[in-house]
Design a protein around this motif. Structure first.
Motif, short mmCIF file in Angstrom:
data_model
loop_
_atom_site.label_atom_id
_atom_site.label_comp_id
_atom_site.label_asym_id
_atom_site.label_seq_id
_atom_site.Cartn_x
_atom_site.Cartn_y
_atom_site.Cartn_z
N GLY A 129 36.14 57.84 25.42
CA GLY A 129 36.09 59.45 25.40
C GLY A 129 35.69 59.96 26.53
O GLY A 129 35.06 59.60 27.48
N HIS A 130 35.95 61.37 26.81
CA HIS A 130 35.66 62.20 27.79
C HIS A 130 35.46 63.63 27.51
O HIS A 130 36.48 64.31 27.40
CB HIS A 130 36.53 61.95 28.94
N PRO A 131 34.65 64.13 27.16
CA PRO A 131 34.01 65.37 26.82
C PRO A 131 34.45 66.20 28.25
O PRO A 131 33.66 66.09 29.04
CB PRO A 131 32.85 65.56 26.33
N MET A 132 35.35 67.30 28.14
CA MET A 132 35.37 67.89 29.43
C MET A 132 34.43 69.21 29.43
O MET A 132 34.65 70.35 29.37
CB MET A 132 36.86 68.46 29.65
N ALA A 133 33.10 68.72 29.57
CA ALA A 133 31.97 69.74 29.77
C ALA A 133 31.15 69.27 30.66
O ALA A 133 30.91 67.95 30.92
CB ALA A 133 31.54 69.90 28.46
N GLY A 134 30.32 70.04 31.16
CA GLY A 134 29.26 69.81 32.07
C GLY A 134 28.62 70.85 32.83
O GLY A 134 28.85 71.98 32.49
N SER A 135 27.66 70.70 33.75
CA SER A 135 26.96 71.66 34.48
C SER A 135 26.67 71.38 35.79
O SER A 135 26.58 70.10 35.90
CB SER A 135 25.83 72.12 33.62
N GLU A 136 26.27 72.10 36.65
CA GLU A 136 25.89 71.67 37.98
C GLU A 136 24.41 71.12 37.84
O GLU A 136 23.83 70.44 38.87
CB GLU A 136 25.77 72.72 39.03
N ARG A 137 23.58 71.86 37.00
CA ARG A 137 22.24 71.03 36.51
C ARG A 137 22.24 69.90 35.50
O ARG A 137 22.86 70.03 34.40
CB ARG A 137 21.57 72.42 35.86
N ALA A 231 30.73 71.61 44.16
CA ALA A 231 29.93 70.88 45.38
C ALA A 231 28.75 70.82 45.10
O ALA A 231 27.86 69.97 45.76
CB ALA A 231 30.50 71.43 46.59
N SER A 232 28.09 71.61 43.97
CA SER A 232 26.75 71.52 43.87
C SER A 232 26.06 70.48 42.92
O SER A 232 25.09 70.46 42.56
CB SER A 232 26.22 72.96 43.18
N GLY A 233 27.36 69.91 42.35
CA GLY A 233 27.00 68.69 41.40
C GLY A 233 26.08 67.58 42.17
O GLY A 233 25.92 67.47 43.25
N ASP A 234 25.54 66.58 41.33
CA ASP A 234 24.72 65.72 41.90
C ASP A 234 25.76 64.74 42.72
O ASP A 234 26.67 64.15 42.47
CB ASP A 234 24.31 64.58 40.66
N PRO A 235 25.58 64.49 44.02
CA PRO A 235 26.34 63.84 45.00
C PRO A 235 26.61 62.27 44.78
O PRO A 235 27.63 62.19 44.79
CB PRO A 235 25.51 64.00 46.35
N ARG A 236 25.57 61.56 44.54
CA ARG A 236 25.69 60.19 44.03
C ARG A 236 26.67 60.09 42.90
O ARG A 236 27.78 59.06 42.68
CB ARG A 236 24.31 59.46 43.89
#
Length: 369
Positions: A129-137, A231-236
């Motif tokens: 599964g893959h919920p299409m949700a997220g945040s930069e934080r 681009a503000s997401g977690d780089p790793r």
């Protein structure tokens, strides 16, 4: 109103749910399971004791565990929510302890690899599964059950996925407030390469141009910031995500290059460029707007209700008699045995007061994050 049996909590979909990886998405799933009364017990599994302590302190989970063991056999739902690079190693670590009848799913953004690995491990009731949700934080601190509401949640069964497992996974997604979409793993990976992974690389390219010319940063205002938000997401984590899907992403990059070359040629053809601009506007304006959490989250209260007549009336009458003003009411999930209501109230103080009133007359309530 004094008969507590009238307000008994409906049976949950799952007895024991385990969320392995209590970060932003895993924590949001755990909160959804708890707040919507979908699991009797939610256990958080994570290698970081700091994360586990925080998740427990925030009420994201009921219990915490630092490693797998025989206790996992009690779980009838296991959600793998580790970062992409850690997902397959986590699956290998947990597989020997899983209950053969447990529903197992994951929340990774690339599906082909984990689907193949779980088949190799012999985990039969696995639904990728893959919920299409997220945040930069990131992190459990920013986990919210509302993050999943109205989100598209892709389920990618393989040819060997039992239909009963897929049906249970769909039910889980729907009861968490998301919209399930079913497709094969490879089709999913091709699509997210274009709509998710490619925009991340484009954002990196644009931000690198600004980084190499200080004059550009003086003019990089709202539009540029909106365009490069990812681009503000977690780089790793972002790196691991796109490397895992690199073959599909290379194909998407080649298509993107062709589009840029076409636009480059249109610079000498104003009418062609105008047509391209109109096409872009039509496409962008037609994209659905996902609305989540229209009310302040801290003003919400969730109430478990059995599937019997006048339960909504019993809730509203109990609060109305004490002068509590309900600003909004929403049915979150009604199963054969019952479900839950979300009450939107005027203030955090009203949430506390309403919780006390409803608890006194026999309802089970939970705050909502």
């Amino acid at each position: 109103m004094s008969d507590r049996a009238v307000s008994e909590t409906p049976p949950p979909l799952f007895d024991t749910a385990v969320v392995a990886g209590v970060g932003l998405i895993g924590g949001s799933v755990a909160l959804g399971l708890r707040q919507r009364f979908l699991a009797r017990r939610v256990v958080g599994l994570d290698a970081s004791m700091d994360v586990l302590r925080e998740a427990e302190a925030l009420g994201v989970v009921d219990e915490v565990r630092a490693g797998p063991g025989e206790w996992l056999r009690e779980a009838d739902l296991v959600v793998l929510a580790a970062p992409m690079r850690a997902l397959e190693p986590l699956a290998r670590e947990l597989a020997p302890f899983l209950n053969p009848g447990a529903l197992v799913t994951d929340v990774g953004s690339v599906k082909s690899g984990i689907a193949a690995e779980m088949e190799r491990l012999g985990v039969r009731h696995f639904v990728p599964g893959h919920p299409m949700a997220g945040s930069e934080r990131g992190g459990v601190t920013h986990a919210r059950a509302a993050l999943l509401e109205n989100a598209v949640w892709v389920l990618t069964p393989t040819d060997h996925t039992p239909l009963t497992a897929l049906s249970r996974a769909r039910s889980l997604v729907e009861h968490l407030g998301a919209a399930p979409v079913v497709m094969p793993p490879a089709a999913h990976d091709d699509l997210v390469a274009t709509i998710s992974h490619l925009p991340y690389l484009a954002s990196l390219a644009l931000t690198h141009m600004v980084a190499r010319d200080e004059r550009l940063s003086l003019l990089a205002a709202g539009g540029f910031r909106d365009l490069t938000r990812v681009a503000s997401g977690d780089p790793r984590m972002s790196r691991d995500m796109i490397v895992e899907n690199k073959e599909a992403l290379r194909f998407a990059l080649e298509r993107f290059r062709r589009q840029l070359e076409r636009l480059d040629a249109d610079l000498d053809e104003p009418e062609e460029l105008l047509a391209a601009a109109y096409e872009g506007k039509r496409t962008r304006d037609s994209l659905p707007v996902v609305k989540r959490s229209l009310l302040p989250q801290k003003h919400d209260l969730v109430v478990a209700v059995p599937d019997r007549p006048n339960q909504i009336g019993a809730v509203t009458q109990a609060l109305g008699a004490e002068g509590v003003n309900i600003k909004d009411i929403e049915v979150l999930a009604i199963r054969e045995e019952g479900g839950a209501l979300r009450l939107g109230l005027e203030s955090p103080e009203e949430v506390q007061r309403a919780a006390g009133i409803l608890t006194d007359v026999g309802f089970e309530v939970r705050g909502r994050s």
